[in-house]
Scaffold this motif. Structure first.
Motif, mmCIF file in Angstrom:
data_model
loop_
_atom_site.group_PDB
_atom_site.id
_atom_site.type_symbol
_atom_site.label_atom_id
_atom_site.label_comp_id
_atom_site.label_asym_id
_atom_site.label_seq_id
_atom_site.Cartn_x
_atom_site.Cartn_y
_atom_site.Cartn_z
ATOM 1 N N ASP A 1 -8.656 10.134 12.323
ATOM 2 C CA ASP A 1 -7.394 9.399 12.354
ATOM 3 C C ASP A 1 -7.016 8.889 10.961
ATOM 4 N N ALA A 2 -8.003 8.376 10.221
ATOM 5 C CA ALA A 2 -7.730 7.854 8.875
ATOM 6 C C ALA A 2 -7.272 8.965 7.937
ATOM 7 N N ILE A 3 -7.883 10.135 8.055
ATOM 8 C CA ILE A 3 -7.484 11.268 7.216
ATOM 9 C C ILE A 3 -6.045 11.676 7.529
ATOM 10 N N ALA A 4 -5.692 11.697 8.800
ATOM 11 C CA ALA A 4 -4.327 12.064 9.184
ATOM 12 C C ALA A 4 -3.321 11.067 8.620
ATOM 13 N N ARG A 5 -3.643 9.790 8.665
ATOM 14 C CA ARG A 5 -2.736 8.774 8.129
ATOM 15 C C ARG A 5 -2.630 8.870 6.611
ATOM 16 N N PRO B 1 -3.093 15.277 -7.885
ATOM 17 C CA PRO B 1 -3.128 15.507 -6.438
ATOM 18 C C PRO B 1 -2.550 14.316 -5.679
ATOM 19 N N TRP B 2 -1.832 14.607 -4.621
ATOM 20 C CA TRP B 2 -1.291 13.552 -3.772
ATOM 21 C C TRP B 2 -1.581 13.884 -2.309
ATOM 22 N N PRO B 3 -1.990 12.871 -1.561
ATOM 23 C CA PRO B 3 -2.258 11.480 -1.924
ATOM 24 C C PRO B 3 -3.613 11.327 -2.614
ATOM 25 N N PRO C 1 3.777 9.344 2.001
ATOM 26 C CA PRO C 1 4.765 10.100 1.215
ATOM 27 C C PRO C 1 4.583 9.895 -0.290
ATOM 28 N N ARG C 2 4.867 10.931 -1.021
ATOM 29 C CA ARG C 2 4.846 10.816 -2.479
ATOM 30 C C ARG C 2 5.988 9.891 -2.912
ATOM 31 N N PRO C 3 5.698 8.906 -3.751
ATOM 32 C CA PRO C 3 6.756 7.967 -4.162
ATOM 33 C C PRO C 3 7.914 8.683 -4.853
ATOM 34 N N GLU C 4 9.096 8.197 -4.601
ATOM 35 C CA GLU C 4 10.271 8.767 -5.246
ATOM 36 C C GLU C 4 10.188 8.549 -6.754
ATOM 37 N N GLY C 5 10.423 9.596 -7.509
ATOM 38 C CA GLY C 5 10.347 9.494 -8.961
ATOM 39 C C GLY C 5 8.937 9.602 -9.503
ATOM 40 N N ASP D 1 0.847 -1.202 0.000
ATOM 41 C CA ASP D 1 0.000 0.000 0.000
ATOM 42 C C ASP D 1 0.876 1.244 0.000
ATOM 43 N N ARG D 2 1.210 1.706 -1.185
ATOM 44 C CA ARG D 2 2.079 2.882 -1.313
ATOM 45 C C ARG D 2 1.296 4.171 -1.575
ATOM 46 N N SER D 3 -0.014 4.046 -1.795
ATOM 47 C CA SER D 3 -0.805 5.233 -2.139
ATOM 48 C C SER D 3 -1.824 5.602 -1.064
ATOM 49 N N GLY D 4 -1.813 4.896 0.066
ATOM 50 C CA GLY D 4 -2.767 5.220 1.123
ATOM 51 C C GLY D 4 -4.143 4.619 0.904
#
Length: 216
Positions: A151-155, A178-180, A160-164, A127-130
């Motif tokens: 709590d879910a919104i905070a997480r 938009p990220w995330p 983090p935006r993936p590198e690259g 799960d790299r995109s939340g």
């Protein structure tokens, strides 16, 4: 004279009873006819490839769901598709379960929706995109559990935006993404907490913040 009145009364009552019987017999027929209009050729729909069945916004299960009164039949259709097809990847099954969950939520079948949303979680390492916080927020909104929603919104915001990460269009031009992902919708859950799933996700009744600012 009395006999004539009695005979007339009996005649009128017999006609009335006949009318009631015919009306009762016609109701199920009409109901079945209305139901039949939801799906004209179920076998043909079940033979569609995954993209045609799930990703065609004017065909497949979506055409059924968009027909007034036919969302319950669309849920059953997706279930039948999963049971019949042996060529579905795990990703395809994941997507179909998610869409079933969304339909259940739109119908107000909250327990069924939550059960299917929970089946769509990803392993943490994948799960790299939340996605999982997004599912947590959706379930919390349906259950009206504001602390878990916050709590879910905070997480989700902390993903983090993936590198690259460099999204581009078909011609190779950079595009703003938009990220995330899904942050806008989960913030609308908090901003319009007293609304239901349909009002926020389908009817678009939750107004955007002024100047598109995100909600706290």
């Amino acid at each position: 004279m009395i006999n004539k009145i009695n005979k007339l009364w009996l005649f009128v009552m017999s006609r009335f009873v006949q009318f009631l019987l015919v009306s009762v017999m016609l109701v199920p027929i009409g109901a079945k006819a209305a139901q039949a209009t939801c799906i004209e050729d179920k076998a043909a729909l079940l033979e569609l490839d995954f993209m045609s069945f799930d990703q065609d916004f004017e065909g497949g299960w979506r055409a059924v769901a968009d027909t007034p009164g036919c969302k319950p039949e669309a849920v059953k259709l997706i279930e039948a598709y999963q049971q019949q097809r042996t060529d579905l990847s795990d990703g395809m099954k994941h997507t179909l379960r998610l869409h079933q969950a969304q339909l259940h939520a739109e119908l107000g079948h909250n327990e069924a929706a939550i059960a299917l949303f929970r089946q769509s979680y990803k392993p943490d390492e994948q799960d790299r995109s939340g996605w999982n916080p997004y599912m947590d927020a959706t379930i919390a909104f349906i259950k009206k559990d504001k602390p878990k929603l916050v709590d879910a919104i905070a997480r989700l915001k902390a993903v983090p935006r993936p590198e690259g990460f460099d999204p581009r269009d078909a011609e190779g031009n950079p595009i703003e993404v938009p990220w995330p992902p899904n942050l806008t919708i989960v913030e609308s859950y908090l901003r319009c907490f007293d609304m239901n799933y349909v009002e926020v996700n389908v009817e678009g009744q939750c107004p955007r913040p002024k100047n598109d600012e995100t909600a706290d």
